[in-house]
Scaffold this motif. Structure first.
Motif, PDB file in Angstrom:
ATOM      1  N   ALA A 132      28.368  53.129  28.862  1.00  0.00           N
ATOM      2  CA  ALA A 132      29.709  52.690  28.474  1.00  0.00           C
ATOM      3  C   ALA A 132      30.723  53.616  29.132  1.00  0.00           C
ATOM      4  CB  ALA A 132      29.872  52.712  26.956  1.00  0.00           C
ATOM      5  N   ARG A 133      31.954  53.149  29.218  1.00  0.00           N
ATOM      6  CA  ARG A 133      32.982  53.930  29.925  1.00  0.00           C
ATOM      7  C   ARG A 133      34.316  53.799  29.202  1.00  0.00           C
ATOM      8  NH1 ARG A 133      33.911  52.599  35.953  1.00  0.00           N
ATOM      9  NH2 ARG A 133      34.077  50.487  35.127  1.00  0.00           N
ATOM     10  N   LEU A 134      35.082  54.906  29.193  1.00  0.00           N
ATOM     11  CA  LEU A 134      36.410  54.905  28.594  1.00  0.00           C
ATOM     12  C   LEU A 134      37.513  54.553  29.584  1.00  0.00           C
ATOM     13  CD1 LEU A 134      36.564  57.979  26.192  1.00  0.00           C
ATOM     14  CD2 LEU A 134      36.372  55.574  25.613  1.00  0.00           C
ATOM     15  N   ALA A 135      37.469  55.118  30.791  1.00  0.00           N
ATOM     16  CA  ALA A 135      38.557  54.930  31.760  1.00  0.00           C
ATOM     17  C   ALA A 135      38.664  53.467  32.180  1.00  0.00           C
ATOM     18  CB  ALA A 135      38.317  55.796  32.990  1.00  0.00           C
ATOM     19  N   PRO A 136      39.871  52.973  32.444  1.00  0.00           N
ATOM     20  CA  PRO A 136      40.011  51.601  32.938  1.00  0.00           C
ATOM     21  C   PRO A 136      39.287  51.440  34.268  1.00  0.00           C
ATOM     22  CG  PRO A 136      42.140  52.507  32.290  1.00  0.00           C
ATOM     23  CD  PRO A 136      41.174  53.647  32.289  1.00  0.00           C
ATOM     24  N   PRO A 137      38.713  50.256  34.536  1.00  0.00           N
ATOM     25  CA  PRO A 137      38.047  50.060  35.826  1.00  0.00           C
ATOM     26  C   PRO A 137      39.040  50.141  36.979  1.00  0.00           C
ATOM     27  CG  PRO A 137      38.249  47.978  34.655  1.00  0.00           C
ATOM     28  CD  PRO A 137      38.680  49.052  33.705  1.00  0.00           C
ATOM     29  N   GLN A 138      38.539  50.526  38.129  1.00  0.00           N
ATOM     30  CA  GLN A 138      39.385  50.692  39.304  1.00  0.00           C
ATOM     31  C   GLN A 138      40.140  49.407  39.630  1.00  0.00           C
ATOM     32  OE1 GLN A 138      37.212  51.580  42.892  1.00  0.00           O
ATOM     33  NE2 GLN A 138      38.943  52.629  43.843  1.00  0.00           N
ATOM     34  N   SER A 139      39.514  48.259  39.453  1.00  0.00           N
ATOM     35  CA  SER A 139      40.168  47.000  39.790  1.00  0.00           C
ATOM     36  C   SER A 139      41.436  46.785  38.970  1.00  0.00           C
ATOM     37  CB  SER A 139      39.206  45.829  39.573  1.00  0.00           C
ATOM     38  OG  SER A 139      38.703  45.817  38.255  1.00  0.00           O
ATOM     39  N   ARG A 140      41.444  47.246  37.735  1.00  0.00           N
ATOM     40  CA  ARG A 140      42.659  47.101  36.921  1.00  0.00           C
ATOM     41  C   ARG A 140      43.740  48.062  37.377  1.00  0.00           C
ATOM     42  NH1 ARG A 140      43.837  49.256  30.958  1.00  0.00           N
ATOM     43  NH2 ARG A 140      45.973  48.481  30.773  1.00  0.00           N
ATOM     44  N   GLY A 141      43.409  49.352  37.455  1.00  0.00           N
ATOM     45  CA  GLY A 141      44.411  50.344  37.803  1.00  0.00           C
ATOM     46  C   GLY A 141      45.008  50.135  39.181  1.00  0.00           C
ATOM     47  N   TRP A 142      44.142  49.844  40.155  1.00  0.00           N
ATOM     48  CA  TRP A 142      44.645  49.716  41.521  1.00  0.00           C
ATOM     49  C   TRP A 142      45.404  48.408  41.734  1.00  0.00           C
ATOM     50  CZ3 TRP A 142      42.828  52.881  46.061  1.00  0.00           C
ATOM     51  CH2 TRP A 142      42.390  54.140  45.632  1.00  0.00           C
ATOM     52  N   ARG A 143      45.132  47.383  40.938  1.00  0.00           N
ATOM     53  CA  ARG A 143      45.979  46.179  41.004  1.00  0.00           C
ATOM     54  C   ARG A 143      47.363  46.478  40.444  1.00  0.00           C
ATOM     55  NH1 ARG A 143      41.177  42.996  39.675  1.00  0.00           N
ATOM     56  NH2 ARG A 143      41.728  43.127  37.461  1.00  0.00           N
ATOM     57  N   VAL A 144      47.425  47.289  39.386  1.00  0.00           N
ATOM     58  CA  VAL A 144      48.729  47.723  38.877  1.00  0.00           C
ATOM     59  C   VAL A 144      49.491  48.477  39.956  1.00  0.00           C
ATOM     60  CG1 VAL A 144      49.868  49.253  37.205  1.00  0.00           C
ATOM     61  CG2 VAL A 144      48.002  47.757  36.456  1.00  0.00           C
ATOM     62  N   TYR A 145      48.773  49.322  40.691  1.00  0.00           N
ATOM     63  CA  TYR A 145      49.423  50.071  41.770  1.00  0.00           C
ATOM     64  C   TYR A 145      49.924  49.118  42.863  1.00  0.00           C
ATOM     65  CZ  TYR A 145      50.486  54.156  44.589  1.00  0.00           C
ATOM     66  OH  TYR A 145      51.153  55.118  45.301  1.00  0.00           O
ATOM     67  N   ALA A 146      49.128  48.112  43.187  1.00  0.00           N
ATOM     68  CA  ALA A 146      49.557  47.127  44.185  1.00  0.00           C
ATOM     69  C   ALA A 146      50.805  46.387  43.719  1.00  0.00           C
ATOM     70  CB  ALA A 146      48.419  46.148  44.466  1.00  0.00           C
ATOM     71  N   ASP A 147      50.882  46.065  42.431  1.00  0.00           N
ATOM     72  CA  ASP A 147      52.085  45.414  41.901  1.00  0.00           C
ATOM     73  C   ASP A 147      53.297  46.322  42.043  1.00  0.00           C
ATOM     74  OD1 ASP A 147      50.808  43.060  41.181  1.00  0.00           O
ATOM     75  OD2 ASP A 147      50.351  43.757  39.143  1.00  0.00           O
ATOM     76  N   PHE A 148      53.102  47.615  41.842  1.00  0.00           N
ATOM     77  CA  PHE A 148      54.197  48.566  42.043  1.00  0.00           C
ATOM     78  C   PHE A 148      54.677  48.526  43.494  1.00  0.00           C
ATOM     79  CE2 PHE A 148      54.829  52.838  43.910  1.00  0.00           C
ATOM     80  CZ  PHE A 148      56.117  53.077  43.457  1.00  0.00           C
ATOM     81  N   LEU A 149      53.747  48.517  44.443  1.00  0.00           N
ATOM     82  CA  LEU A 149      54.128  48.473  45.857  1.00  0.00           C
ATOM     83  C   LEU A 149      54.914  47.202  46.167  1.00  0.00           C
ATOM     84  CD1 LEU A 149      50.812  49.724  47.495  1.00  0.00           C
ATOM     85  CD2 LEU A 149      52.956  50.999  47.311  1.00  0.00           C
ATOM     86  N   LEU A 150      54.431  46.072  45.665  1.00  0.00           N
ATOM     87  CA  LEU A 150      55.125  44.807  45.911  1.00  0.00           C
ATOM     88  C   LEU A 150      56.524  44.830  45.305  1.00  0.00           C
ATOM     89  CD1 LEU A 150      52.172  42.354  45.204  1.00  0.00           C
ATOM     90  CD2 LEU A 150      53.247  42.750  47.433  1.00  0.00           C
ATOM     91  N   GLY A 151      56.636  45.333  44.075  1.00  0.00           N
ATOM     92  CA  GLY A 151      57.933  45.392  43.417  1.00  0.00           C
ATOM     93  C   GLY A 151      58.921  46.290  44.143  1.00  0.00           C
ATOM     94  N   ALA A 152      58.398  47.291  44.839  1.00  0.00           N
ATOM     95  CA  ALA A 152      59.258  48.202  45.602  1.00  0.00           C
ATOM     96  C   ALA A 152      59.534  47.679  47.000  1.00  0.00           C
ATOM     97  CB  ALA A 152      58.609  49.584  45.682  1.00  0.00           C
ATOM     98  N   GLY A 153      59.038  46.477  47.317  1.00  0.00           N
ATOM     99  CA  GLY A 153      59.338  45.847  48.601  1.00  0.00           C
ATOM    100  C   GLY A 153      58.418  46.200  49.743  1.00  0.00           C
ATOM    101  N   HIS A 154      57.250  46.747  49.447  1.00  0.00           N
ATOM    102  CA  HIS A 154      56.332  47.164  50.508  1.00  0.00           C
ATOM    103  C   HIS A 154      55.292  46.068  50.768  1.00  0.00           C
ATOM    104  CE1 HIS A 154      57.945  51.217  50.689  1.00  0.00           C
ATOM    105  NE2 HIS A 154      57.936  51.227  49.357  1.00  0.00           N
ATOM    106  N   ARG A 155      55.209  45.633  52.020  1.00  0.00           N
ATOM    107  CA  ARG A 155      54.228  44.622  52.417  1.00  0.00           C
ATOM    108  C   ARG A 155      53.314  45.130  53.531  1.00  0.00           C
ATOM    109  NH1 ARG A 155      56.512  43.056  48.603  1.00  0.00           N
ATOM    110  NH2 ARG A 155      57.110  40.939  47.994  1.00  0.00           N
ATOM    111  N   ARG A 156      53.746  46.139  54.258  1.00  0.00           N
ATOM    112  CA  ARG A 156      52.963  46.695  55.359  1.00  0.00           C
ATOM    113  C   ARG A 156      52.443  48.065  54.911  1.00  0.00           C
ATOM    114  NH1 ARG A 156      49.917  44.938  59.526  1.00  0.00           N
ATOM    115  NH2 ARG A 156      50.193  46.146  61.450  1.00  0.00           N
TER     116      ARG A 156
END
Length: 371
Positions: A132-156
Motif C-alpha cells: 500500500a502507498r500513502l503518496a499520490p501516484p505520479q500520474s495524478r501529481g504530474w497531471r496537476v503540474y501539466a495543468d499549471f503549465l497550461l494555465g500559465a500559457g506554456h505549450r512548448r
C-alpha cells in the motif's frame, strides 16, 4: 549482569517483546539524503507518539532502520533481511525505483509494505494485497503540474532528463496530458549536453519552459545557473516537478537563482490541529521547516499503528486490512482503494500543490496552483 535496554519513550516497561517494524530510507549518497532524514524524522516522531499513547496493546513499537542509499538491490536485500528478523511490516522509502524493488520483494515474501513517499504508478507489476502507498501516484501529481503549465500559457515544454524509469514515466505523463491541448514536450539528454549546450538547445527549440528531471545538487545546480545567466532565456520558466526546491539545501546551493522554480508538494494550504502539532514537533527535531516528506513519514506509522491495534500483528491480517483503514492524518483523512494502473492499495486524500520560492524572500513558499 545484563541490563535490558530502556523502553521507548512513554511506554511502561513490560516483559512483552516490542513490535518491530522495518523502516527504509535513503540516508547516504547517492540517495537524496535530505529527503531521507526528513522521512526518518517523521517515522520516528510518530513511533514516539504511538509509544506515548501505550504502544500496540501495551507493547512498544520499535523501528528497525535500514539505509537504502537509493540502491534498488540494497533495498531488496534489506527487505529480505527484515523479513528474516521477523518484522511485522516494512514502511518508508522515498526514491521510486528503490521503492519498486522493495515492493516487489515484499510482495514475493508476503510481507506488508506501506510505502511513504515514492510516487511511481507501477510500484508493482501486478495487483497485490501486500503493498500500500500513502503518496499520490505520479500520474495524478504530474497531471496537476501539466495543468499549471497550461494555465500559465506554456505549450512548448523542454525536459532536461537523465535515464531513469521515474523520469521517463514523468515525461510520458506530461506529454500525454499536454498533447490534447496543443502542448509539446521536447526531451533533452542532461548527460549528453553540457549546461551551455542545453541553453543553446532551448533557444533552438523555442521552449518557454524547462523542467529539471535530474538529480540535486548536480546536474540541477549547474543547469539552473547556466539558464539564469543566459540573456536569451530571460523569459524561460524553469520547473522541478519532483520537488527538489522543497528542501533547504536547494536554497543554500542556489540562493536567489533557485527561486521561482515551481515544484510539486503534498500539503494543504493550512494544517489542522494534528498537522500543526506535528509540524512544530518536526521543526524542533529537524531544526528547520519540515517538508511534506516528513509528514508522509509521520502518517505512515500512524496508519500502520492503527492497523496493528485493530487487526492484530499477523502479516496476512495486516494485508487484508488496507481497504478498511480510515485514519485521520496530518494532512486530512487517509483511506485506501484500488486505482487503475497501481498494483498495490493507493491512499487518497493527500492534497497536491504547485509551489515555488518567492524571489523576494527565498525562504517563503508561494502556492501557484492546486489540484
Amino acid at each position: 549482569m545484563n541490563t535490558p535496554p530502556p523502553a521507548p519513550a512513554g511506554v511502561r516497561r513490560t516483559d512483552a517483546a516490542p513490535v518491530r517494524i522495518g523502516a527504509l530510507a535513503p540516508l547516504t549518497r547517492p540517495g537524496w539524503t535530505e529527503a531521507g532524514h526528513h522521512l526518518l524524522a517523521g517515522l520516528e516522531l510518530a513511533a514516539r507518539d504511538v509509544n506515548d499513547a501505550g504502544g500496540i496493546g501495551g507493547r512498544p513499537l520499535e523501528l528497525v532502520v535500514r539505509d537504502t542509499a537509493a540502491d534498488p538491490q540494497r533495498a531488496a536485500a534489506a527487505v529480505e533481511e527484515l523479513a528474516r528478523l521477523g518484522v511485522t511490516a516494512v514502511v518508508g522509502e522515498y526514491h521510486s525505483v528503490v521503492a519498486r524493488a522493495a515492493a516487489t520483494t515484499a510482495d514475493a515474501l508476503g510481507l506488508p509494505f506501506l510505502c511513504s513517499s515514492a510516487v511511481l504508478d507501477a510500484l508493482t507489476d501486478r495487483p497485490t494485497p501486500w503493498v500500500a502507498r500513502l503518496a499520490p501516484p505520479q500520474s495524478r501529481g504530474w497531471r496537476v503540474y501539466a495543468d499549471f503549465l497550461l494555465g500559465a500559457g506554456h505549450r512548448r515544454i523542454a525536459v532536461a532528463a537523465v535515464p531513469s524509469v521515474y523520469w521517463a514515466s514523468g515525461a510520458r505523463i506530461l506529454r500525454d496530458h499536454l498533447a490534447p491541448h496543443g502542448g509539446d514536450v521536447v526531451e533533452l539528454d542532461a548527460n549528453a549536453l553540457a549546461p551551455t549546450q542545453m541553453c543553446d538547445a532551448l533557444v533552438d527549440h523555442g521552449a518557454t519552459a524547462l523542467l529539471l528531471l535530474v538529480g540535486h545538487p548536480e546536474p540541477a545546480v549547474s543547469l539552473v545557473r547556466a539558464v539564469r545567466r543566459d540573456q536569451r532565456l530571460a523569459g524561460l520558466l524553469m520547473g522541478a516537478p519532483a520537488g527538489q526546491p522543497e528542501f533547504a539545501s536547494w536554497a543554500a546551493s542556489l540562493g536567489e537563482d533557485g527561486a521561482a522554480i515551481p515544484f510539486l508538494r503534498y500539503l494543504p494550504e493550512r494544517l489542522g490541529p494534528l498537522g500543526a502539532r506535528v509540524a512544530a514537533a518536526l521543526r524542533e527535531r529537524l531544526a528547520e521547516p519540515p517538508s511534506f516528506v516528513a509528514f508522509e513519514g509521520y502518517d505512515t506509522v500512524t496508519v500502520l499503528a492503527e492497523v496493528l491495534r485493530s487487526h492484530g500483528l499477523e502479516r496476512a491480517r495486516i494485508a487484508g486490512a488496507w481497504p478498511r483503514v480510515e485514519v485521520e492524518g496530518t494532512r486530512g483523512p487517509i483511506r485506501f482503494a484500488r486505482t487503475p494502473g497501481v498494483g498495490g492499495w493507493q491512499g487518497g486524500g493527500a492534497p497536491v500543490q504547485v509551489v515555488d520560492r518567492d524571489p523576494a524572500e527565498p525562504d517563503r513558499l508561494r502556492i501557484r496552483h492546486t489540484g
